[in-house]
Write a protein that holds these residues in place. Structure first.
Motif, short mmCIF file in Angstrom:
data_model
loop_
_atom_site.label_atom_id
_atom_site.label_comp_id
_atom_site.label_asym_id
_atom_site.label_seq_id
_atom_site.Cartn_x
_atom_site.Cartn_y
_atom_site.Cartn_z
N LEU A 95 0.84 -1.19 0.00
CA LEU A 95 0.00 0.00 0.00
C LEU A 95 0.87 1.24 0.00
N ASP A 96 0.42 2.27 -0.73
CA ASP A 96 1.15 3.53 -0.68
C ASP A 96 0.89 4.23 0.65
N VAL A 97 1.49 5.40 0.83
CA VAL A 97 1.37 6.11 2.10
C VAL A 97 -0.09 6.40 2.43
N ALA A 98 -0.84 6.89 1.43
CA ALA A 98 -2.26 7.19 1.66
C ALA A 98 -3.02 5.94 2.08
N GLY A 99 -2.72 4.80 1.43
CA GLY A 99 -3.39 3.55 1.78
C GLY A 99 -3.05 3.08 3.17
N THR A 106 -13.16 4.55 8.37
CA THR A 106 -14.46 4.37 7.75
C THR A 106 -14.95 5.72 7.21
N GLY A 107 -16.00 5.67 6.42
CA GLY A 107 -16.54 6.90 5.86
C GLY A 107 -16.29 7.01 4.38
N SER A 108 -16.66 8.14 3.81
CA SER A 108 -16.55 8.32 2.37
C SER A 108 -15.09 8.46 1.96
N LYS A 109 -14.84 8.23 0.68
CA LYS A 109 -13.49 8.33 0.13
C LYS A 109 -12.93 9.73 0.31
N SER A 110 -13.78 10.73 0.10
CA SER A 110 -13.32 12.12 0.21
C SER A 110 -12.97 12.48 1.65
N ASN A 111 -13.77 11.99 2.61
CA ASN A 111 -13.48 12.26 4.01
C ASN A 111 -12.18 11.58 4.45
N LYS A 112 -11.96 10.34 3.96
CA LYS A 112 -10.72 9.65 4.31
C LYS A 112 -9.52 10.37 3.70
N ALA A 113 -9.66 10.82 2.46
CA ALA A 113 -8.56 11.55 1.82
C ALA A 113 -8.26 12.85 2.55
#
Length: 357
Positions: A95-99, A106-113
């Motif tokens: 996994l990359d750093v973000a992963g 948990t939550g939406s992709k945008s909130n996790k990002a």
């Protein structure tokens, strides 16, 4: 203030070996508490019990006023508000750093990002989202591990010697950055280490452990300057031991009579003084230095060996009084030849007296 974490009379045995023995502890929000002690004293087992990886035989664990483990209740690790950091960082190589940072969120992709971006900026890794662990230095991997542990906003952070894998050049800076981030987050931290310097640098409270028990707890200043026994004093620095026998609350030493109240007549005692609290002076036609009232009688000694240690010089002396060896440190280059006669005085207010072990 309600403690963020409270341990009440925790006991744990493996077979016939008692590993954690009646341990109680409280950690407040934003407080960094260090479990300090030699290998095998029960530090890491205590951490695993707090995390829920091991279950105690007796006792209770309370988080934010709610019991998470006792004789009847035992929440799984994932159901506790706890973050974990270990010495090997344990990053996922695929996994990359973000992963890695978003793993478990948990939550939406945008909130996790958004959360990942906030944390990477806080640990000075903004723009590293697409890098992989093998592309990072040890210090960068450690900061990614910190960001991942903080991502779900845990109430408690458990850290098991997380800086031991870093070289000395990086360690101090990374520790200070980590401390700042944890304080800003208001996280209650339990840090495990066997290094006194690390505990003194990071901890608000140090719990000194031995044989599964906490033998002394307090802030770093008090543990260093008011050790509970000789072993506690020796854990934080080198010590000199001056042995004698108490008579009428006085003990004869190379530095004259020393007050040893509270010890019975004839009792053997050990007077402890750290090398930096011995003062060296030159021989003045056999008269020695002019000591302050706190230093008492000067003691004549002969240099056995002198070494330069980088930040200080360490000089070993053979005392004329009884032939014992004492060590003194000088915060400079000072390398007298073996056989040189010098005088020592000691700060009596910096000594500790304990019954002979």
């Amino acid at each position: 203030m309600t403690p963020r974490l409270e341990l009440q009379q925790i006991n744990k045995s493996f077979g016939s070996a008692r590993v954690v023995d009646d341990l109680s502890l409280q950690v407040a929000p934003g407080e960094i508490t260090c479990l300090l002690g030699p290998s095998g004293c029960g530090k890491s087992t205590t951490l695993r019990i707090i995390a829920g990886i091991e279950r105690q035989d007796r006792g209770s664990i309370i988080e934010n006023g709610a019991v998470v483990s006792d004789d009847g209740i035992h929440l799984a690790p994932e159901d506790r508000s706890i973050g974990l950091m270990f010495q090997d960082f344990a990053l996922f190589p695929h996994l990359d750093v973000a992963g890695n940072v978003s793993f478990g969120l948990t939550g939406s992709k945008s909130n996790k990002a958004k959360r990942v971006g906030e944390l990477l900026e806080r640990v000075h890794l903004a723009g590293f989202q697409t890098k992989f662990p093998h592309q990072l230095s040890g210090g960068e991997q450690q900061r990614v591990a910190l960001a991942r542990a903080l991502a779900p906003k845990p109430a408690i952070m458990l850290m098991d010697e997380p800086f031991s894998g870093l070289d000395n050049r990086l360690r101090d800076g990374i520790r200070d950055e980590t401390l700042m981030v944890l304080k800003e987050e208001g996280t209650a931290v339990v840090l495990v280490t066997h290094e006194p310097d690390e505990a003194m640098r990071m901890a608000d409270t140090i719990a000194l452990m031995r044989g599964g028990s906490i033998v002394q707890i307090g802030n770093p200043y008090n543990l260093y300057n008011s050790p509970v026994d000789k072993a506690a004093a020796a854990f934080f620095s080198d010590i000199n031991i001056i042995r004698g026998r108490s008579n009428g609350a006085l003990t004869e030493t190379p530095f004259g009579q020393f007050l040893t109240p509270g010890h019975a007549d004839g009792a053997e005692v050990e007077i402890i003084i750290r090398p930096q609290h011995l003062r060296i002076d030159f021989d003045r036609q056999g008269r020695g230095p002019n000591p302050t009232p706190q230093e008492g009688t000067p003691a004549k000694a002969t240099v056995e060996r002198a070494r330069f240690m980088g930040r200080e010089s360490l000089v070993e002396f053979r005392m004329e009084f009884d032939g014992s060896i004492l060590k003194a440190t000088v915060p400079a280059v000072f390398l007298p030849k073996p056989g040189t006669t010098l005088w020592l005085t000691m700060g009596r207010d910096r000594c500790f007296v304990f019954p002979a072990s």
